[in-house]
Structures are given as C-alpha cells and as structure tokens.
Write an enzyme that holds these catalytic residues in place. Structure first.
Site, PDB file in Angstrom:
ATOM      1  CB  SER A 248      63.219  58.002  12.933  1.00  0.00           C
ATOM      2  OG  SER A 248      64.219  58.975  13.048  1.00  0.00           O
ATOM      3  CG  ASP A 486      63.640  62.420   6.408  1.00  0.00           C
ATOM      4  OD1 ASP A 486      64.073  63.194   7.291  1.00  0.00           O
ATOM      5  OD2 ASP A 486      63.082  61.342   6.653  1.00  0.00           O
ATOM      6  CG  HIS A 516      61.775  62.539  10.231  1.00  0.00           C
ATOM      7  ND1 HIS A 516      62.826  61.891   9.618  1.00  0.00           N
ATOM      8  CD2 HIS A 516      61.671  61.984  11.472  1.00  0.00           C
ATOM      9  CE1 HIS A 516      63.335  61.000  10.440  1.00  0.00           C
ATOM     10  NE2 HIS A 516      62.657  61.023  11.564  1.00  0.00           N
TER      11      HIS A 516
END
Length: 547
Positions: A248, A486, A516
């Site tokens: 991320s 995602d 995610h």
C-alpha cells in the site's frame, strides 16, 4: 484470508475521523448531507527518508542518490562516519509504547534497536533522531540471503508493532531473510508527531496543537526523508543492496527509495500499489471509485448467491438500497446488544472495512446488512467498524491491522506525513466545487473523499511535491503487483507505477481478485512473490494470476 496490509486505509481513516471529529470542518461543509456532515481530516500523502552518501561494502558512486536532498533541490552533504558506520545494539523488545499502540511485547525471537539519523539531511552534522527498529533473524541461517525490510503502509503505522502482528504471513520468507521493520519518521517511537487531544473537534485548534507539540519536526517527516533513513538502515544491517517488501503506502515509499538510490535496490516487491502519477484530488477520486466498484462486485455476488440478498436481486439498484439505509440510519440509529448505537457513519465505516478484505468479508457484510433491515439491530456493522478502530469486541470479520493493535499516534502521523509530502493546499471553495464530481463518480463514498481534501488546507508546513518521482533508471527489476478488485489502491495505479519506474525496471503482475493486497491471499501471487524474493526468479512482465 484476512487482509494482511496495514496501509491503504485512506477512506477508512476519513470515515473514522467522521466519527471522532464530527465537527472538525469548515462551516461551509456543514451543508453536506448528514452522512458526511463532518469529514475526515486525513488524506494520505507520504513519509520521508534516505541517506545522502553511503559507504561501506559498495562504492560511493553507486550509493549516492540522484536527488540527494529532500525534494530533490540540491545534493545533500555527505554523512559523517558516526552515522554510516553504525551497528545497532539489538536487545529483547520491550512492550510497545503508547505512541506505537501499546499492548504486549512481541515475545521470543524478536529483537529491537535504534538507528541514529540526521534530523535534517541538509545538516548531517547537526541534531540526530532515533529510528525505532525491530527484526527476527532468519530461521535457516545457513541459507540466509540478507535482511528483508517491510513497510506495511499508512502512512502513520508502526512497523515495530506491525511486523510481529503479521509475521505468520511471511514465515516462508523468514526462513531465508532476517525480517526487519521500523517506525518511519513521525510514527511510534521515531520522533512521534503529537497533535494533543485526538478527540479535539475544532479544526483550527487541532492544527494549532500539532504545531505547538511537534512544530520542530513537522517539516522533517516526508517520504523522501524516510527513504533516506531506509538507506542508512541498509548500511547498518550490513547489506550491499536493500531487499524490500512494500504494501500500500509502502509501495510509494519503495518507489521513492528506488528513485533516490537505484543502484542500491536489491529485490523489491510492491503490493497494493499507490498510483504515483496522481495528485491528492485524483487519488481521492480514484479511491472513491474503487470502493464504489468493490461494493458493486459484492452486490452482484450477493444477488447471485442469495435470494434474500439485502441489497436486492438487481445489483444495478443495490446502491440505491445502501444509500437509503445510510440515510435512515442517520435519521434514526439502531441499537446493539452492548447498548451502543450504529448511525450512518459507523455503518459506512463497517462497510468500507469489510470491502478491504475482499470476498472473505462478503458473507458477513450481507448478514450484517440483512440484520439491520430484518431486525433493526446493528451488531454486525458495529463489529466490522470495531475491527478497524480497535474498539469493542474482536471478531474475524474484515480483519485489519486495527484489530491487531491500538492506533497509537497514527492519526496525527498520517496527517503530518501526508501534508509534508503534498504541496496541494485547496481552499474550501475549491473543495466545495469538487463535491458534485465526486458524488457523480461514487454516490456512496464520493462526498466523504472530496470533503477530506481539506486535510492540509491550513497546515503550517509546506509540502515537497505534487506527485512522487519514482523513475529508477539503473535499478534492477522491481515486482509490481496489482489486484483488479482492489478498492483502496485501484489496479490502474499499479500499471502506472510499473511504467514510471522505467522500462525493464517495473515488472507488472496482474492478480484477478478482490480486496486490498494479494500476498497471502492469492496463492499464485504469493508463489510468484516468493520465487522472486527468495530465488531471484523474475516473472514475465504482464503475467496474470487468475482468481
């Protein structure tokens, strides 16, 4: 499997802020519907890092970054030997501090230390700070490759508490690597940013408290500076190359590191990738669209599997039902078994949290929505919200890092790092004008994302740049993993990251899935990542992992 990433919780953080800072908005924003009558302060940006020279087992030319000074404006002075020659004093880890989130010590096998770094890389002989470190040595030392440094995202999350929380996901990697993480600048025990009372509801008072408590460091917590800290960490670990796993926001940090230190990159994997070509406004809009799309995928699956799906038999009309539910909860919250209420903000937080987890959370989300409609109770949605905030009972529904640790100073750090990175300072009229565009793109999540853009409007420190430079000519192949479903870091951003890294550098892997992050969720992505990080096997650019 649950989502194993700490980072990327941009929209979640905004909704969480709605609950905790329900009046922290410009008066104009109060004209918004009650669902987001007050928006979250936090729109993600970046962190800092990196060293200026590099000495040791490799020559100085390879180690010197192309843009040595934070922001890339001038070469940074060489670091003194007292910094480049450090050997961390690893000892048994204590219990995490309050800024790290508290809780129990990580236990057997975990070692902690600190690393000295200059507060200001343009003044390397000046004041220093202590970067908090944690590691677990390789379980197969005879075949040890080196250290693998992790950043799980945020920005604002402690790696010292995050790595032990998710280490079971990386057991295979831990056989050949020392698993290492750290608290980035502004986070946990590394010059932690403090904004005073996190329940402060006045925006001006909050910013004033941030400046009063942490004004001296607010300009030193950008992503570029943390990237420099990572190169200093590489030297202290005794590694010629940095082997890195970023998830991320950690992908943005990895990209910035690769730009600054291309010749020092080892094996680098980036999962759940932040789009480096988007400014704050574009990123917030893409994120809102991503969650809207993830919700649509859930509703389609729900309608196909469940004759009594709470969002109805027609997925195209499911969004209307969700919006109607949120409006009803705003007017009349529902009760729960423990006496708390679930209003529209809590419900939206629970829904968003569950979408992070992909298909693993869909059945629970359907049950929770059905419970509200059928019984008029909100226990399921409250559990999902609590899984994120760390409040109330722990469940397996939509597990996120918030279920693993209390937030510590993560909210204040997220704000400070984001605003140190981004030079975007929209005024309230500009933000107001964006709301219709966001609502059109995402009827459920759009307004929350648009109004959150005022995070840095009155911030006392200027940001470094509009978008991060991740061009990394001269770096070896870097694995860039994008998940088509995602919600938080939409798939398109991973392709742009691979392109921005440069031809022959960004190697793109597509994963056809939901949620995610992919590692530990997609067996194909996990095998491909392991083969790359452990065996150096580079997949073909454009490889696709089917769900």
């Amino acid at each position: 499997m649950p989502d194993n990433s700490i980072g990327g919780a941009h929209l979640l953080r905004r909704i969480h802020r709605i609950r905790r800072h329900s009046r922290r908005v410009h008066p104009r924003v109060l004209r918004a519907p009650a669902l987001i009558a007050a928006t979250a302060l936090l729109l993600t940006a970046a962190c800092t890092g990196g060293t200026g020279n590099g000495t040791g087992t490799h020559d100085r030319a390879d180690a010197r970054p192309k843009d040595a000074a934070p922001g890339g404006k001038a070469p940074a002075p060489e670091l003194p030997a007292s910094l480049t020659g450090q050997e961390p004093d690893w000892t048994v880890c204590p219990e995490p501090s309050a800024a790290q989130g508290g809780g129990d010590a990580p236990g057997k096998g975990w070692e902690c230390a600190t690393l000295k770094a200059p507060v200001d890389y343009l003044k390397p002989g000046g004041r220093t700070l202590d970067v908090a470190l944690i590691r677990k040595k390789a379980t197969d030392p005879e075949r040890r490759i080196g250290s693998l440094v992790f950043n799980f995202g945020g920005p604002g999350e402690s790696g010292v508490t995050g790595l032990p929380a998710f280490a079971d996901e990386y057991t295979h990697l831990g056989s050949r690597y020392d698993l290492v993480s750290f608290d980035p600048r502004g986070v946990g025990n590394t010059i932690p940013v403090s904004c005073g009372d996190e329940d402060e509801t006045d925006a001006a008072a909050y910013v004033e408290a941030c400046e009063k408590n942490s004004g001296a460091v607010l300009g030193q917590v950008s992503t570029s500076r943390t990237a420099r800290d990572m190169d200093l960490l590489r030297e202290a670990l005794g590694d010629k190359k940095l082997h890195y796993f970023g998830i991320s926001y950690g992908t943005e940090l990895g990209g910035v590191y690769a730009h600054l230190f291309p010749k020092n990159v080892g094996r680098m994997a980036l999962d759940a990738v932040v789009d480096p070509t988007q400014d704050d406004t574009e990123r917030a809009l893409a994120e809102a669209e991503g969650f809207e799309r993830a919700l649509a995928h859930f509703m389609k699956d729900c309608a196909a599997r469940n004759a009594s799906c709470p969002t109805g038999p027609d997925p195209a009309k499911g969004g209307e039902r969700v919006r109607a539910l949120l409006e009803r909860l705003e007017k009349k919250p529902v009760r729960t078994d423990d006496g708390r209420e679930v209003n529209s903000d809590t419900a939206l937080l629970g829904i968003t949290n569950t979408l992070y987890s992909g298909k693993d959370g869909w059945e629970s989300l359907a049950a929770a929505l059905g419970e509200v409609q059928r019984d008029g109770t909100g226990d399921g949605l409250l559990e999902m919200a609590d899984d994120y905030t760390g409040g109330g009972a722990r469940t397996s529904v939509g597990v996120t890092p918030r279920a693993a640790a209390q937030p510590g100073n993560s909210d204040a750090a997220l704000t400070a790092i984001s605003c140190a990175d981004s030079d975007q300072r929209l005024d309230y009229d500009e933000i107001d004008a964006l709301v219709p565009r966001f609502e059109k793109a995402s009827p459920i999540f759009g307004e929350t994302s648009a109004l959150a853009l005022y995070t840095c409007t009155d911030w006392p420190v200027a940001g470094e740049r509009t978008t991060p430079d991740v061009s990394a000519e001269g770096a070896p192949p870097i694995l860039v993993i994008g998940n088509t479903g995602d919600p938080a870091t939409p798939f398109e951003g991973s392709k742009r990251m691979a392109g921005q890294l440069g031809e022959g550098v960004g190697i793109h892997l597509t994963v056809e899935g939901e949620g995610h992050g992919t590692y530990g969720v997609s067996s194909c992505a996990t095998r491909t990542t392991d083969a790359y990080l452990i065996d150096g096997k580079i997949p073909s650019d454009g490889k696709v992992c089917k769900a």
